[in-house]
Design a protein around this motif. Sequence first.
Motif, PDB file in Angstrom:
ATOM      1  N   ALA A 159     -17.302 105.047  -1.680  1.00 31.14           N
ATOM      2  CA  ALA A 159     -15.931 104.776  -1.231  1.00 31.14           C
ATOM      3  C   ALA A 159     -15.692 103.298  -0.986  1.00 31.14           C
ATOM      4  N   GLY A 160     -16.768 102.567  -0.662  1.00 30.65           N
ATOM      5  CA  GLY A 160     -16.633 101.168  -0.287  1.00 30.65           C
ATOM      6  C   GLY A 160     -16.556 101.031   1.220  1.00 30.65           C
ATOM      7  N   PRO A 161     -17.105  99.949   1.776  1.00 31.95           N
ATOM      8  CA  PRO A 161     -17.151  99.771   3.229  1.00 31.95           C
ATOM      9  C   PRO A 161     -15.791  99.540   3.871  1.00 31.95           C
ATOM     10  N   ARG A 162     -14.755  99.240   3.079  1.00 30.65           N
ATOM     11  CA  ARG A 162     -13.421  98.989   3.634  1.00 30.65           C
ATOM     12  C   ARG A 162     -12.492 100.203   3.513  1.00 30.65           C
ATOM     13  N   TYR A 163     -13.027 101.317   3.064  1.00 29.25           N
ATOM     14  CA  TYR A 163     -12.209 102.520   2.874  1.00 29.25           C
ATOM     15  C   TYR A 163     -11.431 102.859   4.162  1.00 29.25           C
ATOM     16  N   PRO A 164     -10.143 103.230   4.033  1.00 29.57           N
ATOM     17  CA  PRO A 164      -9.409 103.577   2.810  1.00 29.57           C
ATOM     18  C   PRO A 164      -8.814 102.387   2.055  1.00 29.57           C
ATOM     19  N   GLN A 165      -9.059 101.170   2.525  1.00 28.09           N
ATOM     20  CA  GLN A 165      -8.644 100.000   1.761  1.00 28.09           C
ATOM     21  C   GLN A 165      -9.620  99.773   0.604  1.00 28.09           C
ATOM     22  N   ARG A 166      -9.187  99.042  -0.376  1.00 24.75           N
ATOM     23  CA  ARG A 166     -10.016  98.778  -1.553  1.00 24.75           C
ATOM     24  C   ARG A 166     -11.106  97.766  -1.216  1.00 24.75           C
ATOM     25  N   SER A 167     -12.326  98.041  -1.635  1.00 22.70           N
ATOM     26  CA  SER A 167     -13.438  97.113  -1.439  1.00 22.70           C
ATOM     27  C   SER A 167     -13.648  96.294  -2.702  1.00 22.70           C
ATOM     28  N   SER A 168     -14.191  95.107  -2.534  1.00 22.91           N
ATOM     29  CA  SER A 168     -14.470  94.252  -3.684  1.00 22.91           C
ATOM     30  C   SER A 168     -15.723  94.754  -4.408  1.00 22.91           C
ATOM     31  N   ASN A 169     -15.915  94.261  -5.614  1.00 23.42           N
ATOM     32  CA  ASN A 169     -17.118  94.608  -6.367  1.00 23.42           C
ATOM     33  C   ASN A 169     -18.374  94.171  -5.633  1.00 23.42           C
ATOM     34  N   VAL A 170     -18.309  93.024  -4.964  1.00 20.27           N
ATOM     35  CA  VAL A 170     -19.462  92.536  -4.196  1.00 20.27           C
ATOM     36  C   VAL A 170     -19.727  93.456  -3.006  1.00 20.27           C
ATOM     37  N   ASP A 171     -18.666  93.904  -2.325  1.00 23.09           N
ATOM     38  CA  ASP A 171     -18.828  94.842  -1.217  1.00 23.09           C
ATOM     39  C   ASP A 171     -19.534  96.114  -1.671  1.00 23.09           C
ATOM     40  N   LEU A 172     -19.091  96.652  -2.809  1.00 20.50           N
ATOM     41  CA  LEU A 172     -19.703  97.875  -3.335  1.00 20.50           C
ATOM     42  C   LEU A 172     -21.152  97.629  -3.750  1.00 20.50           C
ATOM     43  N   TYR A 173     -21.403  96.469  -4.319  1.00 18.84           N
ATOM     44  CA  TYR A 173     -22.770  96.117  -4.710  1.00 18.84           C
ATOM     45  C   TYR A 173     -23.685  96.108  -3.477  1.00 18.84           C
ATOM     46  N   LYS A 174     -23.234  95.484  -2.403  1.00 20.94           N
ATOM     47  CA  LYS A 174     -24.038  95.422  -1.184  1.00 20.94           C
ATOM     48  C   LYS A 174     -24.213  96.808  -0.557  1.00 20.94           C
ATOM     49  N   ALA A 175     -23.157  97.626  -0.618  1.00 24.19           N
ATOM     50  CA  ALA A 175     -23.253  98.983  -0.074  1.00 24.19           C
ATOM     51  C   ALA A 175     -24.267  99.812  -0.859  1.00 24.19           C
ATOM     52  N   ARG A 176     -24.322  99.614  -2.168  1.00 25.17           N
ATOM     53  CA  ARG A 176     -25.275 100.360  -2.985  1.00 25.17           C
ATOM     54  C   ARG A 176     -26.695  99.827  -2.802  1.00 25.17           C
ATOM     55  N   GLU A 177     -26.817  98.537  -2.557  1.00 30.23           N
ATOM     56  CA  GLU A 177     -28.128  97.997  -2.197  1.00 30.23           C
ATOM     57  C   GLU A 177     -28.618  98.610  -0.892  1.00 30.23           C
ATOM     58  N   GLN A 178     -27.711  98.752   0.071  1.00 30.49           N
ATOM     59  CA  GLN A 178     -28.070  99.340   1.351  1.00 30.49           C
ATOM     60  C   GLN A 178     -28.502 100.793   1.184  1.00 30.49           C
ATOM     61  N   TYR A 179     -27.766 101.546   0.361  1.00 30.55           N
ATOM     62  CA  TYR A 179     -28.122 102.935   0.114  1.00 30.55           C
ATOM     63  C   TYR A 179     -29.503 103.018  -0.532  1.00 30.55           C
ATOM     64  N   LEU A 180     -29.775 102.170  -1.511  1.00 28.22           N
ATOM     65  CA  LEU A 180     -31.073 102.168  -2.171  1.00 28.22           C
ATOM     66  C   LEU A 180     -32.191 101.844  -1.187  1.00 28.22           C
ATOM     67  N   SER A 181     -31.936 100.935  -0.237  1.00 26.33           N
ATOM     68  CA  SER A 181     -32.969 100.579   0.740  1.00 26.33           C
ATOM     69  C   SER A 181     -33.340 101.766   1.627  1.00 26.33           C
ATOM     70  N   MET A 182     -32.402 102.718   1.790  1.00 33.88           N
ATOM     71  CA  MET A 182     -32.672 103.902   2.610  1.00 33.88           C
ATOM     72  C   MET A 182     -33.455 104.959   1.836  1.00 33.88           C
ATOM     73  N   VAL A 183     -33.235 105.015   0.508  1.00 30.00           N
ATOM     74  CA  VAL A 183     -33.888 106.046  -0.312  1.00 30.00           C
ATOM     75  C   VAL A 183     -34.475 105.397  -1.564  1.00 30.00           C
ATOM     76  N   PRO A 184     -35.498 104.563  -1.415  1.00 38.56           N
ATOM     77  CA  PRO A 184     -36.018 103.813  -2.572  1.00 38.56           C
ATOM     78  C   PRO A 184     -36.669 104.682  -3.636  1.00 38.56           C
ATOM     79  N   ASP A 185     -36.955 105.942  -3.317  1.00 40.27           N
ATOM     80  CA  ASP A 185     -37.568 106.834  -4.303  1.00 40.27           C
ATOM     81  C   ASP A 185     -36.557 107.807  -4.901  1.00 40.27           C
TER      82      ASP A 185
END
Length: 257
Positions: A159-185
Amino acid sequence: RQLKAGRALLGDVVGTPNHIVLTVSLLGVAKGDQIARVSVEGMPDSLASLVNQMATQLMTQTSGEAAARMSNLMSTSLPALRAYLDGQSRLRRGDAQNAAKDFDRALKEDSTFALAGLGLRLATGWYGDPQLGDRGIQAAWREQARLSPRDKSLLVALAGPRYPQRSSNVDLYKAREQYLSMVPDNAEAWYLLADQIFHFGSAMGIPDWEQRALDGFRKAMELDSTYLPGYTHAMPLAPSMGDTAFLERALRLRRAS
């Protein structure tokens, strides 16, 4: 009871007039090995409810879903769970449109089923149905208290960290990096980050975005060779990066799905 795909059910009922225990084991026919075992107990007059509980637990145990999702899966209805698991299976095989129909059906059965909302957003992202995808995100965001910490992180990654507002591509990139750090496998986590890099890496100024995207898709394949979504974007990337072996594996798996 003999089942398809070389499996059989073995059941047992014990108890008193006021209390019963139902136990069922799912066995592999060829070796007789136990795949799953479920036991429920309660009053004899609640037999129908106990059978539904047993079916739900058995479906959940054999679905391949992570243990962190079990409480959410166990709290929904049997029809909603069946639709959700069908959707997960189809999404893994790359059948996104039919997967979306399953997730949508799960939400219609249970409007509080947050995981079905996440699945709907993931599936619709593949073929471009933003209205239906937004419905999934809205349901998941509304019911996020039902999600585990890892799935809350997945929600933000989608959804992006600014939901319901639109998040930038960089915001989404960082959010997905954070998700990966929680479940690296987790193959899906590697895929989601690689997918963001594939689509927006150049615009974000990542100089080696093609290699990083391909590495992410390759890692998803190494973790789970049956997860087809990771191959779709990797197939056009692999030849340009000189990885013809990866392309051949991807094509073989797609043909076998």
